[in-house]
Design an enzyme around this catalytic site. Sequence first.
Site, PDB file in Angstrom:
ATOM      1  N   GLU A  43       0.839  -1.209   0.000  1.00  8.89           N
ATOM      2  CA  GLU A  43       0.000   0.000   0.000  1.00  8.89           C
ATOM      3  C   GLU A  43       0.871   1.255   0.000  1.00  8.89           C
ATOM      4  O   GLU A  43       1.862   1.336   0.722  1.00  8.89           O
ATOM      5  CB  GLU A  43      -0.911  -0.015   1.233  1.00  8.89           C
ATOM      6  CG  GLU A  43      -1.831   1.197   1.284  1.00  8.89           C
ATOM      7  CD  GLU A  43      -2.903   1.071   2.345  1.00  8.89           C
ATOM      8  OE1 GLU A  43      -3.585   0.030   2.398  1.00  8.89           O
ATOM      9  OE2 GLU A  43      -3.051   2.020   3.131  1.00  8.89           O
ATOM     10  N   THR A  94      -3.886   4.902  -1.353  1.00 12.20           N
ATOM     11  CA  THR A  94      -4.892   5.505  -0.477  1.00 12.20           C
ATOM     12  C   THR A  94      -5.406   6.812  -1.086  1.00 12.20           C
ATOM     13  O   THR A  94      -4.821   7.331  -2.034  1.00 12.20           O
ATOM     14  CB  THR A  94      -4.306   5.819   0.920  1.00 12.20           C
ATOM     15  OG1 THR A  94      -3.314   6.832   0.777  1.00 12.20           O
ATOM     16  CG2 THR A  94      -3.691   4.593   1.558  1.00 12.20           C
ATOM     17  N   HIS A 127      -8.189   3.334  -3.679  1.00 11.52           N
ATOM     18  CA  HIS A 127      -9.036   3.522  -2.504  1.00 11.52           C
ATOM     19  C   HIS A 127     -10.045   4.633  -2.839  1.00 11.52           C
ATOM     20  O   HIS A 127      -9.682   5.629  -3.474  1.00 11.52           O
ATOM     21  CB  HIS A 127      -8.221   3.945  -1.291  1.00 11.52           C
ATOM     22  CG  HIS A 127      -7.242   2.906  -0.799  1.00 11.52           C
ATOM     23  ND1 HIS A 127      -6.832   2.821   0.510  1.00 11.52           N
ATOM     24  CD2 HIS A 127      -6.598   1.905  -1.444  1.00 11.52           C
ATOM     25  CE1 HIS A 127      -5.978   1.815   0.652  1.00 11.52           C
ATOM     26  NE2 HIS A 127      -5.808   1.248  -0.528  1.00 11.52           N
ATOM     27  N   GLY A 170     -13.781   6.483   5.070  1.00  8.51           N
ATOM     28  CA  GLY A 170     -12.875   7.632   5.222  1.00  8.51           C
ATOM     29  C   GLY A 170     -13.121   8.300   6.564  1.00  8.51           C
ATOM     30  O   GLY A 170     -14.104   7.995   7.261  1.00  8.51           O
ATOM     31  N   ASP A 171     -12.201   9.174   6.930  1.00  5.02           N
ATOM     32  CA  ASP A 171     -12.323   9.876   8.210  1.00  5.02           C
ATOM     33  C   ASP A 171     -12.272  11.370   7.956  1.00  5.02           C
ATOM     34  O   ASP A 171     -11.266  11.872   7.453  1.00  5.02           O
ATOM     35  CB  ASP A 171     -11.145   9.511   9.125  1.00  5.02           C
ATOM     36  CG  ASP A 171     -11.223   8.072   9.570  1.00  5.02           C
ATOM     37  OD1 ASP A 171     -12.301   7.653  10.025  1.00  5.02           O
ATOM     38  OD2 ASP A 171     -10.201   7.370   9.451  1.00  5.02           O
ATOM     39  N   ALA A 184     -19.441   2.838   4.232  1.00  7.33           N
ATOM     40  CA  ALA A 184     -18.757   2.216   3.095  1.00  7.33           C
ATOM     41  C   ALA A 184     -19.687   1.279   2.321  1.00  7.33           C
ATOM     42  O   ALA A 184     -19.575   1.150   1.099  1.00  7.33           O
ATOM     43  CB  ALA A 184     -17.531   1.453   3.603  1.00  7.33           C
ATOM     44  N   HIS A 194     -13.740  -1.191  15.071  1.00  8.01           N
ATOM     45  CA  HIS A 194     -13.609   0.196  14.624  1.00  8.01           C
ATOM     46  C   HIS A 194     -13.928   1.156  15.781  1.00  8.01           C
ATOM     47  O   HIS A 194     -14.892   0.938  16.518  1.00  8.01           O
ATOM     48  CB  HIS A 194     -14.566   0.446  13.445  1.00  8.01           C
ATOM     49  CG  HIS A 194     -14.326   1.780  12.822  1.00  8.01           C
ATOM     50  ND1 HIS A 194     -14.890   2.942  13.298  1.00  8.01           N
ATOM     51  CD2 HIS A 194     -13.548   2.130  11.786  1.00  8.01           C
ATOM     52  CE1 HIS A 194     -14.472   3.962  12.565  1.00  8.01           C
ATOM     53  NE2 HIS A 194     -13.656   3.496  11.639  1.00  8.01           N
ATOM     54  N   LYS A 243     -21.466  -5.846   5.034  1.00  4.93           N
ATOM     55  CA  LYS A 243     -20.712  -5.115   3.994  1.00  4.93           C
ATOM     56  C   LYS A 243     -19.849  -6.073   3.187  1.00  4.93           C
ATOM     57  O   LYS A 243     -19.818  -6.026   1.958  1.00  4.93           O
ATOM     58  CB  LYS A 243     -19.846  -4.065   4.708  1.00  4.93           C
ATOM     59  CG  LYS A 243     -18.860  -3.318   3.868  1.00  4.93           C
ATOM     60  CD  LYS A 243     -18.105  -2.237   4.672  1.00  4.93           C
ATOM     61  CE  LYS A 243     -16.995  -2.778   5.542  1.00  4.93           C
ATOM     62  NZ  LYS A 243     -16.121  -1.725   6.117  1.00  4.93           N
ATOM     63  N   GLN A 263      -7.162  -3.248   9.026  1.00  6.20           N
ATOM     64  CA  GLN A 263      -6.338  -2.244   9.693  1.00  6.20           C
ATOM     65  C   GLN A 263      -5.152  -2.981  10.308  1.00  6.20           C
ATOM     66  O   GLN A 263      -5.230  -4.198  10.525  1.00  6.20           O
ATOM     67  CB  GLN A 263      -7.186  -1.555  10.780  1.00  6.20           C
ATOM     68  CG  GLN A 263      -6.560  -0.357  11.389  1.00  6.20           C
ATOM     69  CD  GLN A 263      -6.083   0.641  10.336  1.00  6.20           C
ATOM     70  OE1 GLN A 263      -4.932   0.550   9.889  1.00  6.20           O
ATOM     71  NE2 GLN A 263      -6.939   1.555   9.930  1.00  6.20           N
TER      72      GLN A 263
HETATM   73  P1  FAD Z   1     -17.690   1.658   7.580  1.00 10.80           P
HETATM   74  O1  FAD Z   1     -17.748   0.266   7.078  1.00 10.80           O
HETATM   75  O2  FAD Z   1     -18.647   2.616   7.002  1.00 10.80           O
HETATM   76  O3  FAD Z   1     -17.775   1.605   9.145  1.00 10.80           O
HETATM   77  C1  FAD Z   1     -17.566   2.768   9.949  1.00 10.80           C
HETATM   78  C2  FAD Z   1     -18.345   2.636  11.247  1.00 10.80           C
HETATM   79  O4  FAD Z   1     -19.739   2.657  10.961  1.00 10.80           O
HETATM   80  C3  FAD Z   1     -18.094   1.322  11.984  1.00 10.80           C
HETATM   81  O5  FAD Z   1     -18.158   1.580  13.345  1.00 10.80           O
HETATM   82  C4  FAD Z   1     -19.261   0.437  11.553  1.00 10.80           C
HETATM   83  O6  FAD Z   1     -19.581  -0.578  12.498  1.00 10.80           O
HETATM   84  C5  FAD Z   1     -20.370   1.475  11.459  1.00 10.80           C
HETATM   85  N1  FAD Z   1     -21.433   1.110  10.511  1.00 10.80           N
HETATM   86  C6  FAD Z   1     -21.254   0.576   9.265  1.00 10.80           C
HETATM   87  N2  FAD Z   1     -22.458   0.404   8.670  1.00 10.80           N
HETATM   88  C7  FAD Z   1     -23.395   0.850   9.537  1.00 10.80           C
HETATM   89  C8  FAD Z   1     -24.818   0.957   9.495  1.00 10.80           C
HETATM   90  N3  FAD Z   1     -25.513   0.546   8.436  1.00 10.80           N
HETATM   91  N4  FAD Z   1     -25.470   1.469  10.594  1.00 10.80           N
HETATM   92  C9  FAD Z   1     -24.760   1.890  11.685  1.00 10.80           C
HETATM   93  N5  FAD Z   1     -23.404   1.814  11.784  1.00 10.80           N
HETATM   94  C10 FAD Z   1     -22.749   1.300  10.712  1.00 10.80           C
HETATM   95  N6  FAD Z   1      -9.161   6.208   5.062  1.00 10.80           N
HETATM   96  C11 FAD Z   1      -8.999   7.193   4.145  1.00 10.80           C
HETATM   97  O7  FAD Z   1      -9.438   8.325   4.369  1.00 10.80           O
HETATM   98  N7  FAD Z   1      -8.378   6.941   2.940  1.00 10.80           N
HETATM   99  C12 FAD Z   1      -7.889   5.707   2.621  1.00 10.80           C
HETATM  100  O8  FAD Z   1      -7.347   5.519   1.551  1.00 10.80           O
HETATM  101  C13 FAD Z   1      -8.022   4.665   3.582  1.00 10.80           C
HETATM  102  N8  FAD Z   1      -7.560   3.408   3.325  1.00 10.80           N
HETATM  103  C14 FAD Z   1      -7.763   2.410   4.233  1.00 10.80           C
HETATM  104  C15 FAD Z   1      -7.338   1.114   3.926  1.00 10.80           C
HETATM  105  C16 FAD Z   1      -7.528   0.075   4.826  1.00 10.80           C
HETATM  106  C17 FAD Z   1      -7.069  -1.308   4.463  1.00 10.80           C
HETATM  107  C18 FAD Z   1      -8.168   0.323   6.077  1.00 10.80           C
HETATM  108  C19 FAD Z   1      -8.379  -0.781   7.064  1.00 10.80           C
HETATM  109  C20 FAD Z   1      -8.597   1.598   6.397  1.00 10.80           C
HETATM  110  C21 FAD Z   1      -8.412   2.656   5.480  1.00 10.80           C
HETATM  111  N9  FAD Z   1      -8.846   3.961   5.742  1.00 10.80           N
HETATM  112  C22 FAD Z   1      -8.684   4.956   4.817  1.00 10.80           C
HETATM  113  C23 FAD Z   1      -9.468   4.288   7.037  1.00 10.80           C
HETATM  114  C24 FAD Z   1     -11.003   4.145   7.021  1.00 10.80           C
HETATM  115  O9  FAD Z   1     -11.568   5.004   6.071  1.00 10.80           O
HETATM  116  C25 FAD Z   1     -11.482   4.473   8.415  1.00 10.80           C
HETATM  117  O10 FAD Z   1     -11.091   3.477   9.333  1.00 10.80           O
HETATM  118  C26 FAD Z   1     -12.949   4.778   8.545  1.00 10.80           C
HETATM  119  O11 FAD Z   1     -13.158   5.366   9.821  1.00 10.80           O
HETATM  120  C27 FAD Z   1     -13.827   3.537   8.497  1.00 10.80           C
HETATM  121  O12 FAD Z   1     -13.885   3.052   7.254  1.00 10.80           O
HETATM  122  P2  FAD Z   1     -14.784   1.769   6.894  1.00 10.80           P
HETATM  123  O13 FAD Z   1     -14.747   1.688   5.450  1.00 10.80           O
HETATM  124  O14 FAD Z   1     -14.399   0.594   7.717  1.00 10.80           O
HETATM  125  O15 FAD Z   1     -16.224   2.315   7.388  1.00 10.80           O
END
Ligand code: FAD
Length: 286
Positions: free
Chosen positions: A17, A48, A77, A108-109, A123, A148, A164, A174
């Site tokens: 990555e 990313t 990403h 994303g954050d 996501a 998370h 998902k 992570q």
């Molecule tokens: P989600 O799957 O949306 O989950 C986020 C939170 O929402 C979790 O607590 C989940 O339980 C909750 N949730 C999900 N669905 C629901 C629902 N329907 N109802 C209620 N709660 C729900 N960040 C960047 O900005 N850019 C990047 O390029 C990037 N690359 C990454 C690559 C990897 C391999 C990893 C592991 C992380 C990466 N991240 C990146 C960080 C990531 O975007 C953050 O960790 C973000 O906070 C969560 O992303 P997620 O896709 O897991 O979110």
Amino acid sequence: MTRIAHLLGHQPTLSFEFFPPADEVAAKQLDDTLDELAGLAPSFVSVTCGVGGDGHDRTRDIVTGICGDRPFPAMAHLTCVGHTRQGVAALLDDYAAAGVVNILALAGDPPDGSAISGDFRYASELVEVVRAHPANFSVGVAAHPEVHPRSADRVSDRRHLAAKLNEADFAITQFFFNPSSYNRLCNELADLGCHQPVIPGVMPVIWPKSIRRYAAMNGSTVPEKLFSDLEALSGPERVSAAAEAAAELSRSLLEANAPGIHLYTLNRPEASTLIARELSGWVGTC
Ligand code: FAD
């Protein structure tokens, strides 16, 4: 270009990555790193994306460049933050036109910790849109072995992740340092009927101070002894000790049937090269 979904389930993959460089010096560093790691014939690489401004455009330019110039697949990403449906559709069209067929769909954050703005919140909503695109993208998602930080509890974290991941092709985790975190995650997903491949993300601790900070943000537990040992070292000694620890973690994950190892390179080639050498015979390349 090869779909990552098609690579999984055979010999374990080895992937790297990268992040988009912030300036010209960093761009040269990324090019040099790519040249050096290309010699290891990775199964795929990923790039990313930043959440603000031109973050997605910079990712697109790097990913399409790699897909045009290199013999291995590159995955883009893609994050929800600040994105409209129209913007995502246009970006996916660009990727499809450039022959990019692998997308990692993420929430994303937001940089200031505020709520996610834009047309997507989770996501899983992005997965749906990527899936619906005619390019038939291979779709990955993120998984958090130690749960998370925004999750209300472990049960809901796993329930949302399983839902998902069942709509995607694979997950990448992570970073974490205890193999039991990964094994527990896989068992919990299996208990929920989710058997999709989960590729562990492995972080070589070449910069302990910064990685402590990332770990605090991600909810990853830091092993104090490893970190203090590495903090006491510097230069190539630290890199080789960090690579040895990451290779040991990777071997135990592969012994537990992980479908591949995804290395967080931090845009530096040294540790990833040492780890790849340690894993030769365990992982396949492109
Ligand atoms: P989600 O799957 O949306 O989950 C986020 C939170 O929402 C979790 O607590 C989940 O339980 C909750 N949730 C999900 N669905 C629901 C629902 N329907 N109802 C209620 N709660 C729900 N960040 C960047 O900005 N850019 C990047 O390029 C990037 N690359 C990454 C690559 C990897 C391999 C990893 C592991 C992380 C990466 N991240 C990146 C960080 C990531 O975007 C953050 O960790 C973000 O906070 C969560 O992303 P997620 O896709 O897991 O979110």
